[in-house]
Motif scaffolding. Sequence first.
Motif, short mmCIF file in Angstrom:
data_model
loop_
_atom_site.label_atom_id
_atom_site.label_comp_id
_atom_site.label_asym_id
_atom_site.label_seq_id
_atom_site.Cartn_x
_atom_site.Cartn_y
_atom_site.Cartn_z
N ASN A 64 48.72 34.36 44.49
CA ASN A 64 49.86 34.65 44.08
C ASN A 64 49.73 35.83 43.20
O ASN A 64 50.28 35.76 41.90
CB ASN A 64 50.65 33.40 43.27
CG ASN A 64 51.96 33.63 42.91
OD1 ASN A 64 52.89 34.32 43.58
ND2 ASN A 64 52.36 33.02 41.69
N SER A 65 48.86 36.62 43.37
CA SER A 65 48.52 37.64 42.56
C SER A 65 48.27 38.87 43.60
O SER A 65 47.96 38.95 44.48
CB SER A 65 46.86 37.67 41.90
OG SER A 65 46.97 36.59 41.12
N LYS A 74 56.93 34.20 38.92
CA LYS A 74 55.75 33.53 38.39
C LYS A 74 54.50 33.78 38.92
O LYS A 74 53.76 32.96 39.42
CB LYS A 74 56.00 32.00 38.82
CG LYS A 74 57.32 31.66 38.04
CD LYS A 74 57.57 30.05 38.34
CE LYS A 74 58.71 29.41 37.27
NZ LYS A 74 59.83 30.22 37.19
N ASP A 86 50.47 35.02 39.47
CA ASP A 86 49.36 34.83 38.13
C ASP A 86 48.85 36.07 37.52
O ASP A 86 48.40 36.16 36.40
CB ASP A 86 48.26 34.01 39.04
CG ASP A 86 48.73 32.69 39.47
OD1 ASP A 86 49.48 32.07 38.90
OD2 ASP A 86 48.30 32.60 40.63
N ILE A 145 51.79 37.13 31.57
CA ILE A 145 51.10 37.50 32.88
C ILE A 145 49.75 38.21 32.75
O ILE A 145 49.75 39.02 31.57
CB ILE A 145 51.92 38.09 33.94
CG1 ILE A 145 51.27 38.25 35.48
CG2 ILE A 145 52.31 39.44 33.38
CD1 ILE A 145 52.30 38.95 36.29
N GLU A 146 48.85 38.26 33.45
CA GLU A 146 47.73 38.98 33.34
C GLU A 146 47.77 40.25 34.13
O GLU A 146 48.41 40.17 35.18
CB GLU A 146 46.60 38.46 34.17
CG GLU A 146 46.00 37.14 33.26
CD GLU A 146 44.50 36.62 33.89
OE1 GLU A 146 43.80 37.44 34.50
OE2 GLU A 146 44.28 35.52 33.82
N LYS A 206 40.71 37.38 37.51
CA LYS A 206 41.02 36.34 36.77
C LYS A 206 40.05 36.25 35.60
O LYS A 206 38.95 36.66 35.62
CB LYS A 206 40.76 34.80 37.44
CG LYS A 206 41.51 33.53 36.65
CD LYS A 206 41.34 32.49 37.77
CE LYS A 206 42.08 31.23 36.75
NZ LYS A 206 41.79 29.93 37.65
#
Length: 271
Positions: free
Chosen positions: A3-4, A30, A32, A73-74, A262
Amino acid sequence: MINSDFHIHSTYCDGKNSLEELICAAVDKKMDAIGFSGHSHTSFDESYCMSAENTEKYIRDIRKLKLKYKDSIEIYLGIEKDRFSDITDLDRFDYVIGSVHYAAKNGVYIPVDESAEILMNGVNEHYEGDIYSFCEDYFRLVCSLADDSTADIIGHFDLVTKFNERDKLFDTTDKRYVSAVNEALYHLAAKDKIMEINTGAISRGYRTIPYPDEDILIKWRKLGGRIIFSGDAHSIDGMCFKFDQAERLTKKCGFKTAVVFKNGSFEEVCL
């Protein structure tokens, strides 16, 4: 599901949405993490890429947006560096996608992905109609990314097949094509490059399967290669596009993990 997405283009280059529009959409979805990958400058073709001045603005804007949305969010600052780009200062980016968008012959840069007509005109004019010679030149350039220490990720490895689904233009089982592919895979794997599973051509209606083809993915897995999922998005709708389909394909080819960003670095996650 992954989900990125770290291959995203904004209005700073050839994308349709602003940086902030894309970030807000990613938050709504939503996601990541989101990573931007504006096209780096190529002097012989400025139609799709960022100028030196806009590159500086791009960097400043993403840094500001990182702070603004840090609790939501990142956000990562990347760049897609073409093989013929003249950009040099790459230490400021979180990651670099190394890509080939042209083959070079007789001092002419022939676009690989603009249209089938432009590609074949280039092949006929500069390669005497020998498309396998064109493909060999293309994959030699992809292979050379192995020696580019700045390139973390290999973008759309077999972009030369953009208009070739079901072998419309050439036979991907031809010995010359397969040999060129294998040589590039071997050298890229030896330098531990990360291969994109790129769904961009699906979202824009050119293909029904991701880059690279299944046979290539199986070889990459056998070489111990790592993968990362990419929408190569040029609009909001392209972010994380068909990642479910891409994950099924990679699992079928034997992959058990993929790479994501991450907490500021590459991490392996289970599929």
